[in-house]
Motif scaffolding. Structure first.
Motif, mmCIF file in Angstrom:
data_model
loop_
_atom_site.group_PDB
_atom_site.id
_atom_site.type_symbol
_atom_site.label_atom_id
_atom_site.label_comp_id
_atom_site.label_asym_id
_atom_site.label_seq_id
_atom_site.Cartn_x
_atom_site.Cartn_y
_atom_site.Cartn_z
ATOM 1 N N GLU A 153 5.992 2.835 -2.839
ATOM 2 C CA GLU A 153 6.380 1.531 -2.299
ATOM 3 C C GLU A 153 5.229 0.741 -1.695
ATOM 4 O OE1 GLU A 153 9.928 1.295 -0.027
ATOM 5 O OE2 GLU A 153 10.982 1.642 -1.910
ATOM 6 N N LYS A 154 4.012 1.248 -1.792
ATOM 7 C CA LYS A 154 2.907 0.626 -1.059
ATOM 8 C C LYS A 154 2.714 -0.846 -1.419
ATOM 9 C CE LYS A 154 -0.421 2.530 -4.354
ATOM 10 N NZ LYS A 154 -1.585 3.411 -4.560
ATOM 11 N N ILE B 210 -6.421 4.420 4.505
ATOM 12 C CA ILE B 210 -6.345 3.467 5.613
ATOM 13 C C ILE B 210 -4.985 2.773 5.617
ATOM 14 C CG2 ILE B 210 -7.293 1.310 6.539
ATOM 15 C CD1 ILE B 210 -9.157 3.633 7.034
ATOM 16 N N CYS B 211 -4.560 2.340 4.438
ATOM 17 C CA CYS B 211 -3.284 1.623 4.335
ATOM 18 C C CYS B 211 -2.103 2.516 4.674
ATOM 19 C CB CYS B 211 -3.115 1.052 2.921
ATOM 20 S SG CYS B 211 -4.179 -0.375 2.594
ATOM 21 N N PHE B 212 -2.219 3.806 4.398
ATOM 22 C CA PHE B 212 -1.130 4.715 4.749
ATOM 23 C C PHE B 212 -0.912 4.734 6.255
ATOM 24 C CE2 PHE B 212 0.200 9.045 6.056
ATOM 25 C CZ PHE B 212 1.498 8.997 5.564
ATOM 26 N N LEU C 32 -15.386 0.609 7.033
ATOM 27 C CA LEU C 32 -14.417 1.700 6.939
ATOM 28 C C LEU C 32 -13.065 1.228 6.431
ATOM 29 C CD1 LEU C 32 -15.234 3.616 10.252
ATOM 30 C CD2 LEU C 32 -15.350 4.591 7.956
ATOM 31 N N VAL C 33 -12.661 0.012 6.786
ATOM 32 C CA VAL C 33 -11.328 -0.475 6.402
ATOM 33 C C VAL C 33 -11.396 -1.473 5.249
ATOM 34 C CG1 VAL C 33 -10.443 -0.106 8.739
ATOM 35 C CG2 VAL C 33 -11.325 -2.366 8.105
ATOM 36 N N VAL D 202 2.609 3.671 8.119
ATOM 37 C CA VAL D 202 3.367 4.506 9.053
ATOM 38 C C VAL D 202 3.608 3.759 10.366
ATOM 39 C CG1 VAL D 202 3.299 6.606 10.453
ATOM 40 C CG2 VAL D 202 2.654 6.693 8.042
ATOM 41 N N GLN D 203 2.558 3.101 10.880
ATOM 42 C CA GLN D 203 2.722 2.360 12.127
ATOM 43 C C GLN D 203 3.689 1.188 11.964
ATOM 44 O OE1 GLN D 203 1.601 3.011 15.310
ATOM 45 N NE2 GLN D 203 1.101 4.982 14.357
#
Length: 749
Positions: A169-170, A236-238, A225-226, A242-243
Motif C-alpha cells: 500500500e505504500k 525511511i518511508c516505512f 539520509l532521507v 508507521v508513525q
C-alpha cells in the motif's frame, strides 16, 4: 438558556421545555450586563474521577500481545459506564533504543515526538489485507496472548506484519493528501526520527559514536539520509508510514474520548535516553557527561539513577524553551491533560556523574555549593580527606571478612599503613561493574559477586564532601553524610559544622534559587498548550515547590501512603487541598492489594488508625477494605481522584485470584525492571460486568463527583452546539453544569 429552579427549602431542578433565548440587540449606546449564576448548583467546586492504566497493560480481544491505541475506545466506554471523566496513561513515545526488553521502560524516550510502534493495530492498516496476512495476524494473536507482555516478540511481530502491508500500500498511502498533510505538519521531527531508526538498524546500535561520519548530526547529512534518491529510501518511508498510522489510530481514540466527555491524560517524562534522536539532533540542550536521578526517598533509600543526561537550561532558554514547547504542542494533539513527571526537576534536578550506577552520590543542579573559603572559615580544611573514599583496613575486614585481602589486592592500593584508595581501573561505579564482569578472579566468587559489588560501592560512597569536577574549590555535602564511617571518624567540631552546613545546603540556602528556576521554566510549558497540567510532586520536596505550583495553577499529587506531612504515616484524604489528584497507589509502588499484604504491622496500624477498628484486619485486601479506601479518596476535596485499574478490580473478589505482587507495574529500586504487566481480564469482559460498573459509579456519585452524561445527552448536546454555530444563538446545556464541556473538557476545572 435553561434555568435551574429552586424552592424555599433549597431543592433544585432543571426546568423542562425548549431553551430560553435572550436578545440583546439595542440601538442605544449603553453598557449591557447579563448576570449568570450557578451558585445554587455549585456549592462546591467541580470534582471528577478517573482510571489509570499503562497503555501496554490493557488487554482486549483484538490486540496482539499488548494494549493498542484503538483499545482506548473500549476503555473509554468502560470509564463512562463506571462514572469516570478521565483515563490516564503512562508515556507512549517510542523507546526502542536497545531493541530488546530493556526498552519496555516507558520513560526512556528514543524520541519525545514519535509514538511507539508497539501500540499499532496492524489489522487497521488497510481494508484490503490479503488473506495470508490475516491468517498470520490470527496466529500471532494466539501466540502472544500471554500473562505478561513479551516486549521483543510483540514488537518484532507487529513490525514484520506492518512491513508486508506497507509494501502493498505504500504508493497509495504516501501519495494520499492525508499523509501529505501529516508529513508537512511533522517533518521537523519525523525526518530525523526516520533517519535515526535507519542508522540504528544499519549499525545495529543506537550508540552514535559507532556511526562513523553520521555520529554528529547536521542538516546536510539528514537530507542525504532521507533523500528520495537514496537506496534505502523505502526504509525511511516505512518509518513515516508507521508513525502516520499511529497518529491516525491515536487521533481516532482521542476524538472518541472527547465525544464521550472523557479526558485523556498523558505523561511528560522528565528525561530522554542518552542515545536518542533528541540528543543526536540537539546535543547542546543536554549535559551529556551527567546523569539524572533522584536522591534517597520513599521509593529507594539508595537514590535512583535514571541514566538520562541532565538539561542545559541556559541553552534551552535562548529560544524560550522551544524544544519543550514543541513537545507540549505535540502532546496537545491527543491529550487534554498531562502529568509532569518529577516536577521537582524543573526546580532542581539530582545530577550524577555519568560514571555512576547508583543514585546516592549526587548534587542538585542548580544549587549554591559550599565554597572552599566558606569551609575554611568554619575550620574545615582537609578537603582530600573529606572528598576521597575513607578506606581503612578495619573497614575492609568488617565488610568482606576473610575475602578482604582478595578485595584489597584486586581493587585497591595501600598508599599508607592500613590506608587504601581505589586503583584507577576501579575508581568509579561503572569501572567496578566492568572489572567484576571481566576479572578472571571474580569467577571464583560468583555466588557473592552482587554482595561484593554492593560493598565496593559502599566504600566508594564513603565520603563526606563531593568535589565539583568543573570547579574544584566548590563542594557539596554527600546525602545522608552522617551515615558514613568517614563522618563518624571526624572530631566533634567538624561533625557539628558539617551537620549545620548539610542542613543549610539541602533545606535553606537553595529555596530562592529553585523558586526562580521553576518560574522561568514551567511557564513555558504551561503556556504552550491548553492541557490541564498536573505535577508529580513526590519525594524530597523543597518548601518552595507547593507555593510555586499554587501560583502557577498546577495540580499536585497525593498518595495516601506517602504523606507530605512528616508527622503522619498515612495521608488523610479528607484534608487534601482542592488543587490535587489523589490516589491510593501509583505505577511506582505496589498496588493497594499488594501494599495491604506486604507488611502485617503496618496493616494493623492502618486498620486501627485510619479505618478506626480495634479488630484484627483481614490478611487479604478484601473488597470491603478496597471499597473503604476508594471511598475515602472519592469523598476527598481533591479535584481528581484517579485510581489504578488494579485497585478498582479489588472491589470484586473474582478479580483478585491473581497474586497481588504480579500486578505491580514498576520496581523503582531495579533500574532494569521489565515493564510488562497486563491485566488478566479483557476490556470486553469488563464492559459486560454491570455489577462492577454500578459499584464504582455509585461510589463516584455518592462521593459528590461529576459523572459523564448519558449517551443521549451527549448526542443532544452536540446537536445543540451545531445548531448554535449555525444560528449564532448561544445555548447553555445542563450537562455542562454537571461538569462536562463538550467543546473543552477542561472548562470544568
Amino acid at each position: 438558556y435553561r434555568y435551574c429552579k429552586y424552592d424555599r427549602s433549597g431543592n433544585t431542578s432543571i426546568e423542562n421545555g425548549p431553551n430560553r433565548e435572550v436578545s440583546i440587540t439595542s440601538s442605544r449606546r449603553e453598557a449591557k450586563y447579563i448576570f449568570l449564576s450557578d451558585g445554587m448548583i455549585r456549592e462546591t467546586p467541580w470534582r471528577g474521577a478517573g482510571v489509570a492504566i499503562p497503555m501496554f497493560s490493557i488487554r482486549s480481544e483484538s490486540d496482539l500481545g499488548v494494549g493498542e491505541f484503538l483499545d482506548l475506545k473500549l476503555l473509554v466506554d468502560w470509564a463512562v459506564a463506571s462514572g469516570f471523566h478521565l483515563v490516564q496513561l503512562l508515556p507512549i513515545n517510542d523507546t526502542s533504543v536497545h531493541q530488546m526488553w530493556w526498552d519496555s521502560y516507558p520513560y526512556s524516550s528514543l524520541s519525545v515526538f514519535a509514538l511507539h510502534p508497539l501500540y499499532l493495530r496492524v489489522q487497521a492498516l488497510s481494508e484490503n489485507i490479503p488473506e495470508e496476512i490475516k491468517q498470520e495476524i490470527e496466529k500471532a494473536k494466539q501466540q502472544l496472548d500471554k500473562k505478561d507482555v513479551d516486549y521483543e516478540a510483540t514488537l518484532s511481530t507487529k513490525l514484520s506484519i506492518a512491513k508486508k502491508v506497507f509494501i502493498q500500500e505504500k504508493d497509495l498511502i504516501l501519495n494520499s493528501s492525508s499523509f501529505q498533510e501529516f508529513f508537512f505538519e511533522n517533518e521537523g521531527w519525523l525526518k530525523p526520527y526516520a533517519a535515526f531508526c535507519f542508522l540504528r538498524d544499519f549499525f545495529e546500535t543506537s550508540e552514535r559514536s559507532q556511526w562513523g561520519r553520521f555520529a554528529n548530526y547536521s542538516e546536510d547529512k539528514l537530507e542525504k539520509l532521507v533523500s528520495k534518491e537514496s537506496l534505502h529510501y523505502e526504509i525511511i518511508c516505512f518509518h513515516y508510514y508507521v508513525q502516520y498510522h499511529l497518529h491516525l489510530q491515536l487521533s481516532e481514540a482521542s476524538e472518541y474520548a472527547r465525544k464521550k466527555g472523557v479526558i485523556l491524560k498523558g505523561d511528560l517524562p522528565i528525561g530522554v535516553d542518552r542515545n536518542s534522536v533528541d540528543t543526536w539532533v540537539y546535543p547542546n540542550l543536554f549535559r551529556m557527561n551527567t546523569s539524572t536521578g533522584a536522591p534517597p526517598d520513599y521509593f529507594d533509600k539508595n537514590g535512583q539513577n535514571w541514566g538520562f543526561p541532565t538539561y542545559n537550561w541556559e541553552e534551552m532558554s535562548k529560544d524560550n524553551y522551544g524544544w519543550w514547547r514543541a513537545r507540549l504542542t505535540q502532546m496537545g494533539k491527543y491529550f487534554t491533560a498531562y502529568r509532569i513527571d518529577h516536577i521537582l526537576g524543573f526546580f532542581r534536578i539530582w545530577e550524577l556523574p555519568d560514571h555512576s550506577v547508583t543514585g546516592l552520590v549526587g548534587k542538585f543542579r542548580p544549587s549554591i555549593p559550599l565554597s572552599q573559603e566558606e569551609l575554611e572559615r568554619e575550620g574545615i580544611w582537609d578537603f582530600n580527606r573529606l572528598s576521597r573514599p575513607y578506606i581503612r583496613q578495619e573497614i575492609l575486614q568488617e565488610k568482606f571478612g576473610s575475602a578482604w585481602t582478595f578485595v584489597a589486592t584486586t581493587f585497591l592500593n595501600e598508599y599508607d599503613k592500613n590506608c587504601y584508595e581505589f586503583k584507577e581501573d576501579s575508581s568509579t561505579e561503572k569501572k567496578i561493574v566492568s572489572k567484576l564482569k571481566t576479572s578472571a578472579e571474580s569467577s571464583l566468587l560468583l555466588e557473592s559477586e552482587d554482595k561484593i559489588r554492593r560493598s565496593l560501592f559502599d566504600l566508594l560512597q564513603n565520603i563526606v564532601l563531593i568535589r565539583d569536577p568543573e570547579n574544584p574549590k566548590d563542594f557539596y555535602p554527600r546525602f545522608n553524610l552522617e551515615d558514613t564511617s568517614s563522618f563518624q571518624a571526624l572530631e566533634d567540631h567538624s561533625k557539628n559544622v558539617l551537620k549545620r552546613l548539610y542542613y543549610d545546603y539541602y533545606f535553606q540556602r537553595q529555596e530562592n534559587l529553585w523558586r526562580q528556576n521553576a518560574l522561568k521554566t514551567l511557564p513555558a510549558l504551561l503556556n504552550s498548550s491548553e492541557m490541564l497540567a498536573c505535577g508529580e510532586d513526590l519525594g524530597l520536596i523543597p518548601s518552595c515547590v507547593h507555593p510555586v505550583m499554587q501560583e502557577l495553577g498546577l495540580v499536585g499529587l497525593r498518595i495516601q501512603r506517602m504523606p507530605n506531612e512528616s508527622d503522619l504515616e498515612f495521608g488523610i484524604p479528607s484534608k487534601y487541598s482542592y488543587m490535587t489528584v489523589c490516589a491510593p497507589s501509583c505505577h511506582d509502588c505496589s498496588t493497594l492489594r499488594a501494599w495491604w499484604e506486604e507488611d502485617e504491622e503496618r496493616r494493623h496500624r492502618f486498620f486501627k488508625n485510619v479505618m478506626e477498628s480495634d479488630e484484627l484486619p483481614p490478611d487479604q485486601c478484601v473488597p470491603e477494605v478496597a471499597h473503604y479506601i476508594i471511598r475515602q479518596h472519592i469523598e476527598s476535596p481533591s479535584m481528581w481522584a484517579i485510581f489504578p485499574l488494579q485497585d478498582l478490580l479489588a472491589l470484586k473478589e473474582e478479580y483478585t485470584a491473581r497474586p497481588a505482587t504480579e500486578e505491580t507495574i514498576n520496581d523503582p529500586t531495579n533500574p532494569k525492571h521489565y515493564w510488562r504487566y497486563r491485566t488478566h481480564v479483557t476490556l470486553e469482559s469488563l464492559n459486560k460486568d454491570n455489577e462492577l460498573q454500578t459499584i464504582i459509579k455509585d461510589l463516584v456519585r455518592w462521593g459528590g463527583r461529576s459523572i459523564p452524561p448519558e449517551e443521549s445527552q451527549v448526542e443532544d448536546a452536540v446537536s445543540e452546539k451545531q445548531q448554535s454555530v449555525a444560528t449564532g444563538v448561544k445555548i447553555h446545556n445542563p450537562s455542562e453544569s454537571n461538569g462536562v464541556s463538550l467543546k473543552d473538557p477542561l472548562a470544568v476545572c
